[in-house]
Design a protein around this motif. Structure first.
Motif, PDB file in Angstrom:
ATOM      1  N   GLY A 118      10.568 -23.537 -16.927  1.00 10.68           N
ATOM      2  CA  GLY A 118      10.142 -23.372 -15.540  1.00 10.68           C
ATOM      3  C   GLY A 118      10.323 -24.651 -14.740  1.00 10.68           C
ATOM      4  N   LYS A 119       9.662 -24.693 -13.575  1.00 14.26           N
ATOM      5  CA  LYS A 119       9.803 -25.860 -12.696  1.00 14.26           C
ATOM      6  C   LYS A 119       9.056 -27.050 -13.285  1.00 14.26           C
ATOM      7  N   GLU A 120       9.805 -28.059 -13.665  1.00 11.35           N
ATOM      8  CA  GLU A 120       9.229 -29.180 -14.393  1.00 11.35           C
ATOM      9  C   GLU A 120       8.089 -29.858 -13.629  1.00 11.35           C
ATOM     10  N   ALA A 121       8.316 -30.134 -12.347  1.00  6.83           N
ATOM     11  CA  ALA A 121       7.306 -30.860 -11.567  1.00  6.83           C
ATOM     12  C   ALA A 121       6.005 -30.058 -11.490  1.00  6.83           C
ATOM     13  N   GLU A 122       6.126 -28.747 -11.304  1.00  3.01           N
ATOM     14  CA  GLU A 122       4.959 -27.863 -11.241  1.00  3.01           C
ATOM     15  C   GLU A 122       4.211 -27.837 -12.571  1.00  3.01           C
ATOM     16  N   ILE A 123       4.973 -27.696 -13.632  1.00  2.00           N
ATOM     17  CA  ILE A 123       4.399 -27.602 -14.970  1.00  2.00           C
ATOM     18  C   ILE A 123       3.662 -28.885 -15.334  1.00  2.00           C
ATOM     19  N   LYS A 124       4.296 -30.026 -15.002  1.00  2.48           N
ATOM     20  CA  LYS A 124       3.753 -31.340 -15.391  1.00  2.48           C
ATOM     21  C   LYS A 124       2.370 -31.615 -14.822  1.00  2.48           C
ATOM     22  N   LYS A 125       2.095 -30.982 -13.662  1.00  2.00           N
ATOM     23  CA  LYS A 125       0.768 -31.154 -13.032  1.00  2.00           C
ATOM     24  C   LYS A 125      -0.370 -30.802 -13.976  1.00  2.00           C
ATOM     25  N   TYR A 126      -0.096 -29.855 -14.874  1.00  2.00           N
ATOM     26  CA  TYR A 126      -1.183 -29.324 -15.719  1.00  2.00           C
ATOM     27  C   TYR A 126      -1.077 -29.744 -17.186  1.00  2.00           C
ATOM     28  N   VAL A 127      -0.039 -30.569 -17.480  1.00  2.00           N
ATOM     29  CA  VAL A 127       0.131 -31.023 -18.869  1.00  2.00           C
ATOM     30  C   VAL A 127      -0.767 -32.241 -19.100  1.00  2.00           C
ATOM     31  N   THR A 128      -1.667 -32.108 -20.064  1.00  2.00           N
ATOM     32  CA  THR A 128      -2.551 -33.231 -20.371  1.00  2.00           C
ATOM     33  C   THR A 128      -2.212 -33.842 -21.724  1.00  2.00           C
ATOM     34  N   ASN A 129      -1.379 -33.135 -22.490  1.00  2.00           N
ATOM     35  CA  ASN A 129      -1.010 -33.620 -23.824  1.00  2.00           C
ATOM     36  C   ASN A 129       0.453 -33.256 -24.079  1.00  2.00           C
ATOM     37  N   GLU A 130       1.291 -34.276 -24.168  1.00  2.00           N
ATOM     38  CA  GLU A 130       2.732 -34.010 -24.275  1.00  2.00           C
ATOM     39  C   GLU A 130       3.226 -33.892 -25.710  1.00  2.00           C
ATOM     40  N   LYS A 131       2.317 -34.035 -26.656  1.00  2.00           N
ATOM     41  CA  LYS A 131       2.718 -33.998 -28.051  1.00  2.00           C
ATOM     42  C   LYS A 131       3.231 -32.594 -28.426  1.00  2.00           C
ATOM     43  N   ASN A 132       4.349 -32.547 -29.158  1.00  2.00           N
ATOM     44  CA  ASN A 132       4.944 -31.266 -29.567  1.00  2.00           C
ATOM     45  C   ASN A 132       5.232 -30.344 -28.393  1.00  2.00           C
ATOM     46  N   LEU A 133       5.524 -30.927 -27.245  1.00  2.00           N
ATOM     47  CA  LEU A 133       5.752 -30.110 -26.051  1.00  2.00           C
ATOM     48  C   LEU A 133       7.043 -30.536 -25.357  1.00  2.00           C
ATOM     49  N   THR A 134       7.901 -29.578 -25.088  1.00  2.00           N
ATOM     50  CA  THR A 134       9.149 -29.852 -24.376  1.00  2.00           C
ATOM     51  C   THR A 134       9.161 -28.997 -23.120  1.00  2.00           C
TER      52      THR A 134
END
Lengths: 335, 335
Positions: free
Chosen positions: B37-53
């Motif tokens: 999906g839209k990376e910038a939108e998604i990133k707003k809600y990502v609090t833990n980037e481990k094992n996440l692409t």
């Protein structure tokens, strides 16, 4: 106006049936009732003999009798005699709370179909939540296990006549139960039925409706095949019963607090139960026959019998069946 | 274990989806998530980037897009990329809260059917009232509009595998939804399906079940054609929603007394709502495909996403799909 009553049908027969007839006598003193069943049993509950005849018979159809066999073999069963009375012109309609399958068979084989109606359908007026006076007529609720698209169009006409003549809705909205509201949706049967319903000029077809919107009153008449209609009706009943049961259990689990809360909400909870109870609209009509053949739940009480008699009274008064006969006979002249 | 997530599907996307994934990360830190999906939108809600692409794409499928066309034309839509990832072996399962029809199409045309399974079915675990841990798996809930008797037998096998492997029921009871419990009841399709189910030795077929008994837990697995299944599911949902609404209105109409009563029954009413909510069992599986393709409601919140990820985790851990592949391939060797 003469109504043949199967006094022996249902779990609480003949008590609930006769008591219900006594209530209906108060509403409609002009109705002549002919009660079929065990005279001595019936007489226990008769408080007014005016316009009332009892035709004695010892035989009756049990709830677990195989319908077609029962109708053919038990020739003097109360239900069979009631159907014969209509066939012979001695009565104008049948009321029963007995074996549904047997009543369907008696209706089809003894009373007979209206000319040009291929498959009579079982129809009830179901409740619209949030509108205590409202309701929608749905058919077929299970008289048939397989239906052709053409049958669904006839159900549209039948339901529309009923909604207009009996329930007083001037231009009933007829919906086709489908798996989506878009025109293109559906099974082979519903896709073809959609086409045919669109072409049927005698009704106000509003298109597809979904099962989740029925109780909200999305249409006045809902047509479907008997298999789906049966499943939908039983799903609605099962969900409503389970939820009322769950509400009760959840309240009881709260102990004293729950009891107090329930006491405060007594009126609200009763109102809710009343709104779901659609027996006030009467029973299920096997519609498409030459006379009203109407069934209430086997576990019915006197009040539901009274409501169903009122329904039959309206059906006879408005001559909805006679008007259907004319409609379908003229239909065949056009062709 | 790698799950491809359509981060843009559903009314609350990507917020609810990403927040749900964050919750699921806490439960299963070993899962690798690939979010489309839209990376910038998604990133707003990502609090833990481990094992996440995050795989960026601007395109998405709308809720009102025509399913098959959308899948074919929007080749870089988040849902299509997620399905492609499974096809290419870059992910093991798909999660989406988007357009159901489009997900079915993506599942069928991109992920593909298990060999010898003719018509994958849509399956959910629905609630059993009075047993908060209980549930029954029902299919087809609407992936198909018309089904043959043979499909219903495959649904029996699919549902039985799921109930056993994923829900841990040792010998799941499989029921055929019908318009009566007697063997002789049914439409042409269900009569034939009854025969075939009786002959199917790999399952525990208990016979016909009626729609009114589903929520009481009459069977662990209920098979039906997609048209009827869809109508039954929507009837249950519509009735439950209407009754909760009616309860609320009835309470409000009682004024202060109602408010006080509702306060005392707060816990009971909440428990009731929870018991009807079957999102705790996860989402709807398009079952019969080469990988888990799972869908939650479009209006879903983070908790439902979490439950659905848990369900996908169990499906992958138990390798239920791999076991189905073996079963159906061996089936064809026997023939």
């Amino acid at each position: 106006m003469r109504i043949a009553v199967d006094a022996m049908g249902g779990d609480n027969a003949p008590k609930a049936i006769v008591e219900g007839v006594m209530l209906a006598q108060q509403d409609f003193p002009e109705i002549e009732f002919i009660l079929y069943g065990k005279e001595a049993e019936i007489k226990k509950y008769v408080t007014n003999e005016k316009n009332l005849t009892i035709v004695h018979t010892d035989e009756k159809i049990a709830s677990d009798d195989e319908p077609v066999k029962a109708i053919r073999r038990k020739k003097t069963a109360s239900m069979v005699l009631a159907a014969q009375a209509v066939k012979n012109g001695e009565a104008d309609a049948i009321f029963s709370a007995g074996n549904t399958g047997a009543l369907l068979a008696a209706g089809l084989f003894i009373v007979g179909r209206i000319k040009n109606i291929e498959r009579p359908g079982l129809m009830s007026t179901l409740p619209v939540i949030g509108n205590p006076e409202g309701g929608f007529d749905m058919l077929d609720l299970g008289a048939n296990a397989d239906n052709k698209p053409e049958h669904l169009v006839q159900y549209g006409v039948l339901g529309s006549f009923y909604a207009q003549k009996v329930r007083g809705i001037s231009t009933p909205k007829v919906g086709l139960l489908n798996n989506g509201t878009e025109e293109t949706k559906g099974s082979e049967v519903t896709k073809k039925a959609f086409e045919l319903l669109t072409e049927e000029k005698s009704i106000n077809f509003i298109g597809n409706v979904e099962a989740r919107d029925l109780l909200s009153g999305v249409a006045d008449v809902v047509v479907t095949d008997g298999f789906t209609g049966n499943a939908v009706l039983k799903s609605i009943e099962g969900t409503a019963l389970n939820m009322m049961g769950l509400l009760k259990t959840s309240i009881l689990a709260e102990g004293v607090k729950g009891k107090l809360g329930a006491l405060l909400l007594k009126k609200a909870l009763k109102g809710m139960k009343n709104e779901m109870d659609y027996s006030k609209h009467g029973g299920a009509v096997l519609f498409g026959l030459k006379a009203p053949v109407v069934k209430t739940h086997g576990a019915t009480g006197p009040e539901a019998v009274r409501y169903t008699i009122r329904q039959i009274h309206t059906m006879l008064e408005t001559n909805v069946v006679g008007q259907l006969v004319t409609h379908f006979e003229e239909d065949s002249k056009d062709e």
